[in-house]
Scaffold this active site. Sequence first.
Site, mmCIF file in Angstrom:
data_model
loop_
_atom_site.group_PDB
_atom_site.id
_atom_site.type_symbol
_atom_site.label_atom_id
_atom_site.label_comp_id
_atom_site.label_asym_id
_atom_site.label_seq_id
_atom_site.Cartn_x
_atom_site.Cartn_y
_atom_site.Cartn_z
ATOM 1 N N PRO A 74 0.820 -1.214 0.000
ATOM 2 C CA PRO A 74 0.000 0.000 0.000
ATOM 3 C C PRO A 74 0.851 1.260 0.000
ATOM 4 O O PRO A 74 1.890 1.334 0.655
ATOM 5 C CB PRO A 74 -0.796 -0.138 1.296
ATOM 6 C CG PRO A 74 -0.918 -1.613 1.488
ATOM 7 C CD PRO A 74 0.384 -2.183 1.008
ATOM 8 N N CYS A 75 0.397 2.253 -0.748
ATOM 9 C CA CYS A 75 1.223 3.432 -0.990
ATOM 10 C C CYS A 75 1.425 4.296 0.249
ATOM 11 O O CYS A 75 2.285 5.160 0.261
ATOM 12 C CB CYS A 75 0.624 4.278 -2.110
ATOM 13 S SG CYS A 75 -1.063 4.843 -1.777
#
Length: 364
Positions: A74-75
Amino acid sequence: MKVLDLFSGCGGLSLGFIQAGFNVSKAVEFDVSIANTYKLNHSSVEMIVDDISRLVQKNIFTYGEADIIIGGPPCQGFSMAGARIREGFIDDPRNYLFKQYFNIVKKIKPAVFVMENVKGIMTIQHGEIFNSILKTFSDSESLGGISYDVHYKIIKAIDFGVPQKRERIVIIGTLKKDLNLDRIMEQTKVEISAQYPHYFDKVTVRDAIGNLPEVSESGNVRNPKPQTNYQRYLSVESDVLTNHNQTNHSDIAVSRMSKVANGDNFTSLDEKINSVHSGSYGRLCWDEPAATITTRFDTPAGGRFTHPEENRTLSPREAARIQSFPDNFIFYGNRTSVCKQIGNAVPPKISYFLARLVKNILDS
């Protein structure tokens, strides 16, 4: 060949590899609701519902158990990085999700890994984090004696016959050295075009969702006859389509949407709209690609997600079509979860291309 999907979400990345003939043996997803959608659409895959850091601590992964590792940490782990790298990117606790991805690659030592993420990781901290990612996978000392040649490309969804302006970065690591990735990508495009002549055609919103009937409260509607090449590619033999229901908007939201024409947004309204999205209350155009489908496609203020004609945002089935999910892919869970599943997914048409690309890399 066996594939391990980390941070799998609902399975958009897995789906392309399965379509290309790979055996996705395991997938890891932390969110129970999202994992349920994955399991119900990919019943042959062993789904592990757990925090990935605990899985690393439990030492459940073994050397050589997968030929390919796919997934995108996840960013938030990148966007929340601080003003500077204290002890190096890999040791920064804020990037622990990437570290766990790295640790699993280090343990299994696949022939290829594929990591998809937001293209913003290239510019955070003036590129320091991105360079650290590339160096981390190229460091034989960190990887226990092996190193990967690391390649990266900005992937524009519209170039792969997906009707949206979505851009992501794909990082590919391979134990094979000195590969000409551009040549292999072109070879892959030629091969796919020979099998699916319209695969890379430019696609509009109308091409994607123009044949869908009116939404229903249950989300179940008659399965319409496909009218375009894109619809034919995604269509299935079934009497019913699912997930085609609308969000219940407030009267104020409906009134606002009714005042916005194709291609326009909140600036058409004679009132101040508090939104961080420049496309807030934006209405889609039939004959253009959509904006990037995000996890808030059900919210008028969340971006350009208003239907081209109706005063409502996209239904989950419409968003899934624009994301290139086949019509028999069913999303389970509450509205928030379903929107998250669709918005965060890798478009399956892109993942199929990546799978064929990986196959050509391995065969080169």
